[in-house]
Design an enzyme around this catalytic site. Structure first.
Site, mmCIF file in Angstrom:
data_model
loop_
_atom_site.group_PDB
_atom_site.id
_atom_site.type_symbol
_atom_site.label_atom_id
_atom_site.label_comp_id
_atom_site.label_asym_id
_atom_site.label_seq_id
_atom_site.Cartn_x
_atom_site.Cartn_y
_atom_site.Cartn_z
ATOM 1 N N ALA A 149 0.894 -1.282 -0.031
ATOM 2 C CA ALA A 149 0.231 -0.175 -0.078
ATOM 3 C C ALA A 149 0.711 1.145 -0.004
ATOM 4 O O ALA A 149 0.328 2.239 0.526
ATOM 5 C CB ALA A 149 -0.892 -0.172 1.222
ATOM 6 N N HIS A 202 8.849 -6.110 2.523
ATOM 7 C CA HIS A 202 8.528 -5.570 0.960
ATOM 8 C C HIS A 202 9.623 -5.750 -0.206
ATOM 9 O O HIS A 202 10.133 -4.871 -0.574
ATOM 10 C CB HIS A 202 8.168 -3.738 1.168
ATOM 11 C CG HIS A 202 7.035 -3.719 1.542
ATOM 12 N ND1 HIS A 202 5.880 -3.587 1.495
ATOM 13 C CD2 HIS A 202 6.776 -3.404 3.140
ATOM 14 C CE1 HIS A 202 4.877 -3.162 2.096
ATOM 15 N NE2 HIS A 202 5.429 -3.170 3.332
ATOM 16 N N HIS A 223 6.390 -7.754 8.794
ATOM 17 C CA HIS A 223 5.224 -8.438 8.744
ATOM 18 C C HIS A 223 5.252 -9.899 7.795
ATOM 19 O O HIS A 223 5.009 -9.680 6.818
ATOM 20 C CB HIS A 223 4.023 -7.730 8.144
ATOM 21 C CG HIS A 223 4.097 -6.795 7.212
ATOM 22 N ND1 HIS A 223 4.937 -7.214 5.905
ATOM 23 C CD2 HIS A 223 3.761 -5.328 7.045
ATOM 24 C CE1 HIS A 223 4.909 -5.985 5.104
ATOM 25 N NE2 HIS A 223 4.301 -4.766 5.644
ATOM 26 N N ASP A 255 -4.634 -10.241 12.553
ATOM 27 C CA ASP A 255 -6.098 -9.607 12.441
ATOM 28 C C ASP A 255 -6.701 -10.680 11.759
ATOM 29 O O ASP A 255 -7.929 -10.225 11.375
ATOM 30 C CB ASP A 255 -5.818 -8.506 12.039
ATOM 31 C CG ASP A 255 -5.203 -8.594 10.206
ATOM 32 O OD1 ASP A 255 -4.619 -9.549 9.920
ATOM 33 O OD2 ASP A 255 -5.368 -7.445 9.712
ATOM 34 N N ASP A 280 0.255 -3.160 12.783
ATOM 35 C CA ASP A 280 0.331 -2.509 11.443
ATOM 36 C C ASP A 280 -1.058 -1.488 11.229
ATOM 37 O O ASP A 280 -1.476 -1.402 10.140
ATOM 38 C CB ASP A 280 0.356 -3.404 10.132
ATOM 39 C CG ASP A 280 0.854 -2.789 9.042
ATOM 40 O OD1 ASP A 280 1.185 -1.411 9.062
ATOM 41 O OD2 ASP A 280 0.700 -3.646 8.117
ATOM 42 N N ALA A 314 -4.321 -2.744 3.199
ATOM 43 C CA ALA A 314 -3.543 -1.328 3.611
ATOM 44 C C ALA A 314 -3.587 -1.341 5.247
ATOM 45 O O ALA A 314 -4.332 -0.477 5.781
ATOM 46 C CB ALA A 314 -4.146 -0.174 3.030
ATOM 47 N N GLY A 315 -2.734 -2.001 5.773
ATOM 48 C CA GLY A 315 -2.707 -2.167 7.111
ATOM 49 C C GLY A 315 -3.888 -2.629 7.840
ATOM 50 O O GLY A 315 -4.513 -3.378 7.032
#
Length: 387
Positions: A149, A202, A223, A255, A280, A314-315
């Protein structure tokens, strides 16, 4: 002034987890002075001592743990750390009320001028925001193929001049970068020399490049499983190299969106003691569904899942205590989840006095009820007001 919290089961690093007894923690002058089980706390009772019966605050069978440490957080309550010092204060307060007593302000990729200004604001915030450990630069030194993102126009190769400009003033505790970029391995050595933790993420790094990154000083994976190639039986890649290296801690976002619960459970078993739970979290945390943004890109939150228009995650929108509840639902013991959200991330940053109940540690504590809801939080020995 000193405080004793008693009649709770102690969990987390430094806790007597082998015992079924209830325990107690004594906090004096902002630090943990003693901890134990049973009624040993009574010998410390004195007129100037505040004795807190955990059952009065959290009902039957309460749990007491160290304060949580989130080393990857972008925001909450409709605000981002990139928005300035006042925003960081509001974000830290929101997460502290949910049990996160120490937090790292994460910034997404932007041009160097903008990042330098954002870092100035975070350094300013550190002077008056309790628990704000510093900044995490999640970019701009990321692989365009794994940009997630992040605004691709802001990504760039790491150069010595760019790294020095961002890190030399201080305040940066963690930098995520792709080691396969030209200059990536040299940047890792430079980041470590400047006192920050180098994290690999990333990235499209293969196994050998990842191993070279860890040998150069990188000790963290940003992550795990997200924004990197999947683990393959013939091409173990970045994940395989990290799982095989005891020097490396792996972030995980619990999550239920970034990782399937079974994958999270497998990660705990594959790298015991090396998993750091992170949120995040973005501005969406604590707000609910609707439009928001991250790094200048529009984000839509639906059913608690934040995505860009193209569907890229996005997080997250969780707090770390919610992440622990979801980890427990995935089959991870509460004690292990707490360690992964406190002592392990603190150790990854070299902060040995955080995330533990051992004497001498910071007086950060979280009281949970039997349903694992947070009922009280202490930071530096001071009980926080909660909504």
């Amino acid at each position: 002034m000193q405080t004793i919290i008693h009649s709770a089961r102690l969990r987390g690093a430094g806790a007597p987890v082998a015992s079924g007894e209830v325990g107690w923690v004594l906090v004096r002058d902002g630090a943990i002075a003693a901890a134990g089980t049973g009624s040993g706390w009574r010998e410390f009772a004195a007129p100037e001592t505040e004795a807190v019966d955990a059952r009065d605050l959290a009902g039957p069978d309460p749990l007491l743990t160290p304060g949580l440490v989130d080393i990857h957080d972008h925001g909450a309550a409709g605000r981002l750390h990139a928005d300035g010092a006042a925003a960081s204060a509001d974000i830290a307060a929101f997460h502290a009320a949910a049990g996160t007593t120490r937090i790292v302000a994460s910034l997404v990729s932007a041009d160097l001028d903008r990042l330098a200004l954002q870092l100035d604001e975070i350094r300013a915030a550190q002077r008056f925001v309790p628990g704000l450990l510093g900044a995490h630069l999640e970019g701009p030194f990321l692989a365009p193929t794994r940009g997630g993102a992040h605004d691709r126009s802001s990504l760039q190769r790491p150069t010595g001049a760019a790294v020095e400009r961002l890190l030399k003033p201080g305040g940066v505790v963690q930098v995520t970068l792709a080691p396969e970029l030209p200059g990536g391995l040299e940047a890792i050595s430079q980041i470590v020399a400047l006192g920050a933790v180098a994290a690999v993420g990333h990235s499209d790094a293969d196994f050998d490049t990842a191993r070279a990154a860890f040998d150069a000083g990188a000790t963290l994976v940003t992550h795990a499983f997200n924004a990197m190639p999947p683990l393959h039986h013939r091409q173990p890649g970045l994940l395989g190299a990290a799982l095989d290296d005891p020097r490396v801690t792996l972030e995980a976002i619990p999550d239920r969106v970034h990782l399937h619960p079974t994958v999270l459970s497998l990660l705990f078993r594959a790298a015991p003691g090396r998993v750091a739970l992170v949120t995040d979290a973005t501005a969406a945390a604590g707000v609910g569904d609707g439009p928001t943004s991250l790094g200048g890109l529009p984000v839509d939150v639906r059913d608690g899942v934040a995505t860009l228009a193209n569907g890229t995650i996005a997080g997250s929108s969780i707090t770390l205590s919610e992440g622990i509840r979801r980890a427990v639902a995935a089959g991870i013991p509460f004690h292990d989840a707490v360690v992964a959200a406190s002592a392990t991330p603190a150790r990854a940053l070299g902060r040995e006095r955080m995330g533990t109940l051992e004497p001498g540690a910071l007086g950060d504590l979280v009281l949970w009820d039997a349903s694992l809801d947070v009922r009280a939080v202490w930071q530096d020995g001071r009980r926080l007001e909660r909504p």
